[in-house]
Scaffold this motif. Structure first.
Motif, PDB file in Angstrom:
ATOM      1  N   ALA A 235      57.865  42.358  43.600  1.00 46.41           N
ATOM      2  CA  ALA A 235      57.798  42.053  45.041  1.00 46.41           C
ATOM      3  C   ALA A 235      57.435  43.281  45.877  1.00 46.41           C
ATOM      4  N   ARG A 236      56.379  43.966  45.449  1.00 46.04           N
ATOM      5  CA  ARG A 236      55.829  45.083  46.216  1.00 46.04           C
ATOM      6  C   ARG A 236      54.333  44.862  46.354  1.00 46.04           C
ATOM      7  N   SER A 237      53.819  45.034  47.561  1.00 47.73           N
ATOM      8  CA  SER A 237      52.393  44.783  47.780  1.00 47.73           C
ATOM      9  C   SER A 237      51.528  45.769  47.001  1.00 47.73           C
ATOM     10  N   ASP A 238      51.946  47.042  46.913  1.00 45.34           N
ATOM     11  CA  ASP A 238      51.149  48.010  46.173  1.00 45.34           C
ATOM     12  C   ASP A 238      51.148  47.699  44.681  1.00 45.34           C
ATOM     13  N   PHE A 239      52.273  47.194  44.163  1.00 47.72           N
ATOM     14  CA  PHE A 239      52.310  46.803  42.752  1.00 47.72           C
ATOM     15  C   PHE A 239      51.446  45.576  42.504  1.00 47.72           C
ATOM     16  N   THR A 240      51.449  44.623  43.425  1.00 56.66           N
ATOM     17  CA  THR A 240      50.616  43.431  43.273  1.00 56.66           C
ATOM     18  C   THR A 240      49.149  43.813  43.169  1.00 56.66           C
ATOM     19  N   ILE A 241      48.703  44.713  44.042  1.00 60.29           N
ATOM     20  CA  ILE A 241      47.311  45.175  43.988  1.00 60.29           C
ATOM     21  C   ILE A 241      47.034  45.869  42.662  1.00 60.29           C
ATOM     22  N   LEU A 242      47.963  46.721  42.241  1.00 66.47           N
ATOM     23  CA  LEU A 242      47.761  47.481  41.014  1.00 66.47           C
ATOM     24  C   LEU A 242      47.742  46.584  39.788  1.00 66.47           C
ATOM     25  N   VAL A 243      48.621  45.599  39.733  1.00 61.94           N
ATOM     26  CA  VAL A 243      48.700  44.768  38.538  1.00 61.94           C
ATOM     27  C   VAL A 243      47.469  43.880  38.404  1.00 61.94           C
ATOM     28  N   TYR A 244      46.915  43.426  39.527  1.00 65.59           N
ATOM     29  CA  TYR A 244      45.712  42.602  39.424  1.00 65.59           C
ATOM     30  C   TYR A 244      44.469  43.450  39.153  1.00 65.59           C
ATOM     31  N   PHE A 245      44.458  44.698  39.602  1.00 63.90           N
ATOM     32  CA  PHE A 245      43.392  45.604  39.182  1.00 63.90           C
ATOM     33  C   PHE A 245      43.487  45.864  37.682  1.00 63.90           C
ATOM     34  N   THR A 246      44.720  45.968  37.177  1.00 67.01           N
ATOM     35  CA  THR A 246      44.909  46.142  35.741  1.00 67.01           C
ATOM     36  C   THR A 246      44.424  44.927  34.974  1.00 67.01           C
ATOM     37  N   LEU A 247      44.675  43.749  35.513  1.00 69.17           N
ATOM     38  CA  LEU A 247      44.195  42.514  34.892  1.00 69.17           C
ATOM     39  C   LEU A 247      42.670  42.527  34.780  1.00 69.17           C
ATOM     40  N   LEU A 248      42.008  42.908  35.885  1.00 70.47           N
ATOM     41  CA  LEU A 248      40.552  42.999  35.859  1.00 70.47           C
ATOM     42  C   LEU A 248      40.081  44.033  34.835  1.00 70.47           C
ATOM     43  N   ALA A 249      40.774  45.163  34.777  1.00 71.47           N
ATOM     44  CA  ALA A 249      40.379  46.219  33.853  1.00 71.47           C
ATOM     45  C   ALA A 249      40.522  45.779  32.398  1.00 71.47           C
ATOM     46  N   LEU A 250      41.560  45.007  32.083  1.00 68.25           N
ATOM     47  CA  LEU A 250      41.754  44.543  30.710  1.00 68.25           C
ATOM     48  C   LEU A 250      40.652  43.574  30.289  1.00 68.25           C
ATOM     49  N   PHE A 251      40.324  42.627  31.171  1.00 70.79           N
ATOM     50  CA  PHE A 251      39.226  41.708  30.846  1.00 70.79           C
ATOM     51  C   PHE A 251      37.908  42.472  30.734  1.00 70.79           C
ATOM     52  N   PHE A 252      37.706  43.428  31.635  1.00 71.75           N
ATOM     53  CA  PHE A 252      36.474  44.217  31.586  1.00 71.75           C
ATOM     54  C   PHE A 252      36.387  45.023  30.301  1.00 71.75           C
ATOM     55  N   ALA A 253      37.486  45.663  29.911  1.00 74.56           N
ATOM     56  CA  ALA A 253      37.482  46.487  28.705  1.00 74.56           C
ATOM     57  C   ALA A 253      37.204  45.664  27.459  1.00 74.56           C
ATOM     58  N   TYR A 254      37.566  44.387  27.472  1.00 68.42           N
ATOM     59  CA  TYR A 254      37.316  43.538  26.307  1.00 68.42           C
ATOM     60  C   TYR A 254      35.901  42.958  26.314  1.00 68.42           C
ATOM     61  N   CYS A 255      35.409  42.568  27.488  1.00 68.90           N
ATOM     62  CA  CYS A 255      34.128  41.856  27.567  1.00 68.90           C
ATOM     63  C   CYS A 255      32.928  42.787  27.714  1.00 68.90           C
ATOM     64  N   TYR A 256      33.129  43.969  28.310  1.00 65.51           N
ATOM     65  CA  TYR A 256      31.982  44.848  28.541  1.00 65.51           C
ATOM     66  C   TYR A 256      31.327  45.322  27.242  1.00 65.51           C
ATOM     67  N   PRO A 257      32.078  45.748  26.205  1.00 64.89           N
ATOM     68  CA  PRO A 257      31.413  46.110  24.943  1.00 64.89           C
ATOM     69  C   PRO A 257      30.639  44.947  24.329  1.00 64.89           C
ATOM     70  N   ILE A 258      31.137  43.724  24.499  1.00 70.99           N
ATOM     71  CA  ILE A 258      30.405  42.563  23.990  1.00 70.99           C
ATOM     72  C   ILE A 258      29.068  42.431  24.715  1.00 70.99           C
ATOM     73  N   ALA A 259      29.072  42.632  26.036  1.00 77.99           N
ATOM     74  CA  ALA A 259      27.835  42.539  26.800  1.00 77.99           C
ATOM     75  C   ALA A 259      26.844  43.629  26.384  1.00 77.99           C
ATOM     76  N   ARG A 260      27.333  44.854  26.168  1.00 75.31           N
ATOM     77  CA  ARG A 260      26.437  45.932  25.757  1.00 75.31           C
ATOM     78  C   ARG A 260      25.849  45.661  24.374  1.00 75.31           C
ATOM     79  N   TRP A 261      26.666  45.159  23.459  1.00 75.25           N
ATOM     80  CA  TRP A 261      26.179  44.850  22.122  1.00 75.25           C
ATOM     81  C   TRP A 261      25.163  43.716  22.178  1.00 75.25           C
ATOM     82  N   THR A 262      25.397  42.743  23.061  1.00 74.18           N
ATOM     83  CA  THR A 262      24.454  41.644  23.211  1.00 74.18           C
ATOM     84  C   THR A 262      23.093  42.157  23.665  1.00 74.18           C
ATOM     85  N   ARG A 263      23.090  43.069  24.646  1.00 79.46           N
ATOM     86  CA  ARG A 263      21.822  43.642  25.112  1.00 79.46           C
ATOM     87  C   ARG A 263      21.110  44.389  24.000  1.00 79.46           C
TER      88      ARG A 263
END
Length: 272
Positions: A235-263
């Motif tokens: 229940a902290r606004s700064d933590f909410t922002i940080l945790v959803y940025f972390t969520l984006l970073a985790l999906f990005f870290a998993y999917c970005y190498p797949i995209a580079r390999w596809t290219r």
């Protein structure tokens, strides 16, 4: 250096191109941001409370990401198996089979994934009964089926396109050697299809992986659901922002190498 740039405008353009080339690389931007955060925390001597809370929740977030990866792998395996069968049937000499497979592909390629996830979750039973035995039918398996349906339709189209891209001269040459249709398909066509399908298949897998975030809407305890629980608990606004940025970073870290390999595979296929 300014005089050199003034005398040689082309060097200014090349310098600008190199700078923008660095900025275009997401890993450079991400690492620069992390380095800036680390320098700020080192100057203050302690990490902010939001970062400490994120560290506390990080094992749960990683377990949630594992659920998303598990769902994506199983959905893609189901979609690939069903899609290969549907794609093969779409080339059948039977007009009825071709029409049925075409209807299947059109239905599940154009249906919204969220609708399919809700459909499989609330239409399928919550448990399966066989005589005295009752087996639970968990929601995450229903999500696998809901994501596997559009995956199968797309794999069917990818497979059909790969087969039709094989030159007809290869079929004729194989038939002149008295090879049966099944032998031609297994020994000549399929090995080439795998190479041609792989880039599109990987793109589809990355898309299915990102779609697993919808699982949280039907009660599956995945990464998005874990992030929501963590945000509501801290229940902290700064933590909410940080945790959803972390969520984006985790999906990005998993999917970005797949995209580079596809290219890389696409460029390699073009050169061949």
């Amino acid at each position: 250096m300014a005089n050199d740039l003034a005398l040689n405008p082309g060097s200014r353009g090349s310098l600008r191109g190199r700078s923008f080339g660095l900025l275009r690389d997401p890993w450079v931007i991400l690492l620069s941001a992390l380095a800036a955060l680390g320098a700020a925390w080192a100057a203050t001597g302690t990490a902010p409370a939001a970062v400490q809370a994120l560290w506390h929740w990080s094992p749960a977030l990683l377990r949630g990401m594992g659920v998303n990866i598990q769902i994506s792998v199983l959905a893609m395996a189901l979609g690939t198996a069903a899609g290969l069968a549907v794609g093969a049937l779409s080339l059948s000499p039977s007009r009825l089979l071709r029409r049925l497979t075409r209807a299947y592909v059109l239905l599940f390629r154009n249906a919204p994934i969220l609708v399919l996830v809700y459909f499989t979750t609330y239409v399928f039973p919550f448990e399966l009964s066989a005589g005295r035995w009752t087996v639970p039918f968990p929601d995450w398996i229903k999500v696998v089926i809901g994501l596997g349906l559009p995956a199968s339709a797309n794999v069917a189209e990818i497979f059909r396109g790969a087969i039709q891209s094989i030159p007809s001269a290869q079929w004729e040459a194989a038939q002149s050697l008295s090879l049966r249709r099944a032998q031609i398909f297994r020994m000549i066509v399929l090995p080439q299809c795998v190479r041609r399908m792989l880039p599109s298949w990987m793109n589809l897998y990355a898309s299915i992986t990102m779609s697993t975030s919808l699982a949280s809407l039907v009660g599956v305890h995945d990464l998005v659901d874990t992030a929501t629980v963590a945000s509501n608990t801290v229940a902290r606004s700064d933590f909410t922002i940080l945790v959803y940025f972390t969520l984006l970073a985790l999906f990005f870290a998993y999917c970005y190498p797949i995209a580079r390999w596809t290219r890389y595979l696409e460029r390699r296929h073009e050169h061949h």
